[in-house]
Scaffold this motif. Sequence first.
Motif, mmCIF file in Angstrom:
data_model
loop_
_atom_site.group_PDB
_atom_site.id
_atom_site.type_symbol
_atom_site.label_atom_id
_atom_site.label_comp_id
_atom_site.label_asym_id
_atom_site.label_seq_id
_atom_site.Cartn_x
_atom_site.Cartn_y
_atom_site.Cartn_z
ATOM 1 N N LYS A 284 4.694 -7.064 7.723
ATOM 2 C CA LYS A 284 3.823 -6.863 8.881
ATOM 3 C C LYS A 284 2.689 -7.884 8.902
ATOM 4 C CE LYS A 284 0.904 -3.450 11.209
ATOM 5 N NZ LYS A 284 -0.217 -4.444 11.364
ATOM 6 N N GLU A 285 2.063 -8.097 7.751
ATOM 7 C CA GLU A 285 0.950 -9.059 7.699
ATOM 8 C C GLU A 285 1.438 -10.483 7.934
ATOM 9 O OE1 GLU A 285 -1.953 -8.082 7.837
ATOM 10 O OE2 GLU A 285 -1.807 -6.004 7.154
ATOM 11 N N ILE A 286 2.653 -10.787 7.472
ATOM 12 C CA ILE A 286 3.226 -12.121 7.717
ATOM 13 C C ILE A 286 3.459 -12.316 9.214
ATOM 14 C CG2 ILE A 286 5.275 -13.554 7.380
ATOM 15 C CD1 ILE A 286 5.512 -12.380 4.571
ATOM 16 N N GLN A 287 3.997 -11.282 9.873
ATOM 17 C CA GLN A 287 4.234 -11.352 11.310
ATOM 18 C C GLN A 287 2.930 -11.529 12.087
ATOM 19 O OE1 GLN A 287 6.365 -7.728 12.085
ATOM 20 N NE2 GLN A 287 8.292 -8.488 11.218
ATOM 21 N N ASP A 288 1.854 -10.884 11.576
ATOM 22 C CA ASP A 288 0.536 -10.978 12.227
ATOM 23 C C ASP A 288 -0.202 -12.255 11.839
ATOM 24 O OD1 ASP A 288 1.052 -8.550 13.364
ATOM 25 O OD2 ASP A 288 -0.165 -7.387 11.960
ATOM 26 N N ASN A 289 0.404 -13.041 10.939
ATOM 27 C CA ASN A 289 -0.185 -14.305 10.468
ATOM 28 C C ASN A 289 -1.566 -14.097 9.859
ATOM 29 O OD1 ASN A 289 0.084 -17.084 10.029
ATOM 30 N ND2 ASN A 289 -1.119 -17.575 11.851
ATOM 31 N N ASN A 290 -1.733 -12.984 9.198
ATOM 32 C CA ASN A 290 -2.995 -12.664 8.522
ATOM 33 C C ASN A 290 -2.868 -13.082 7.055
ATOM 34 O OD1 ASN A 290 -5.321 -11.596 7.453
ATOM 35 N ND2 ASN A 290 -5.068 -9.559 8.353
ATOM 36 N N MET A 291 -3.157 -14.339 6.767
ATOM 37 C CA MET A 291 -2.854 -14.905 5.455
ATOM 38 C C MET A 291 -3.662 -14.275 4.323
ATOM 39 S SD MET A 291 -0.379 -16.670 6.107
ATOM 40 C CE MET A 291 -0.142 -17.128 4.387
ATOM 41 N N GLU A 292 -4.879 -13.878 4.596
ATOM 42 C CA GLU A 292 -5.675 -13.217 3.552
ATOM 43 C C GLU A 292 -5.035 -11.897 3.151
ATOM 44 O OE1 GLU A 292 -10.203 -11.502 2.863
ATOM 45 O OE2 GLU A 292 -9.861 -13.072 4.348
ATOM 46 N N ALA A 293 -4.579 -11.157 4.156
ATOM 47 C CA ALA A 293 -3.911 -9.884 3.886
ATOM 48 C C ALA A 293 -2.539 -10.094 3.262
ATOM 49 C CB ALA A 293 -3.778 -9.067 5.174
ATOM 50 N N VAL A 294 -1.880 -11.217 3.619
ATOM 51 C CA VAL A 294 -0.572 -11.530 3.035
ATOM 52 C C VAL A 294 -0.696 -11.668 1.520
ATOM 53 C CG1 VAL A 294 1.182 -13.342 2.812
ATOM 54 C CG2 VAL A 294 0.469 -12.577 5.073
ATOM 55 N N GLU A 295 -1.714 -12.380 1.090
ATOM 56 C CA GLU A 295 -1.932 -12.557 -0.351
ATOM 57 C C GLU A 295 -2.156 -11.206 -1.035
ATOM 58 O OE1 GLU A 295 -4.496 -15.579 -3.070
ATOM 59 O OE2 GLU A 295 -5.680 -14.341 -1.686
ATOM 60 N N GLU A 296 -2.957 -10.366 -0.427
ATOM 61 C CA GLU A 296 -3.232 -9.049 -1.002
ATOM 62 C C GLU A 296 -1.969 -8.199 -1.074
ATOM 63 O OE1 GLU A 296 -5.901 -5.015 -0.084
ATOM 64 O OE2 GLU A 296 -6.364 -6.912 0.940
#
Length: 254
Positions: free
Chosen positions: A171-183
């Motif tokens: 979901k975070e990858i789809q939203d392009n939220n890179m900070e959240a992707v790392e978490e």
Amino acid sequence: MDSFDRLVKIVDELREKCPWDNEQTFDSLRALTIEETYELTDAIIRKDHQGLKSEVGDLLMHMVFYCKIADELGHFDLNDVLNSICLKLIQRHPHIYQKHEPTNSESVKKNWEKIKLNQGQKSVLQGVPKSLPPLSKAMRIQEKVSAIGFDWKQTHQVLQKVNEEIEELQKEIQDNNMEAVEEEFGDLLFSLVNYARFVGVEPDRALDLANQKFIKRFNKLEKLVAKDNKYLTELSEVQLDQYWVKSKCLVDKK
């Protein structure tokens, strides 16, 4: 014991007469000790018993060396260290030395954590080294909290958590939220380590074996490409995949 006394004497002589040994400190030895520890683990993985004997000796020398430096600084000596570990082992094995009821290894680990808390340790996680590699640290954290009952009950619950973490990461990858992707990627790795623990796999060793397998397969791929007088950088994605499949078959059948 004669051999151990001989080692102590040699370390004393080296400290006094060898310029390199004389210059060593706790800090300078630290990196070398870490390297020796990894060499020990390599020997264990390879089942190289002669190598293991040598690496155990290297680490034992390091322990004596640390005691020598500490003695010079007036902190502690070898006898202090040996008496301390003997006392700790006796205190933390009441089922052996205080004639408590025999128990299984799992209850021994749980009792170990309870004893440490009763002896003044402020947190269950206090004994987890800050400098542990992250994968090993995750495993150690989970083992420690499990010992006091903070754990999943069944393996399928852990696998369900792994799948949840995958969904959250996607979901975070789809939203392009890179900070959240790392978490979320970190959470996924942590849950995978947890699953490894439940199914009886040591994650650090499993990843190392996967690394070794990939290296062998890729080395074979390189040899196949060279044998055909071709260059890796000039191959198409389809060609690389064809060589990869062939290299896997040749390596894995051995």
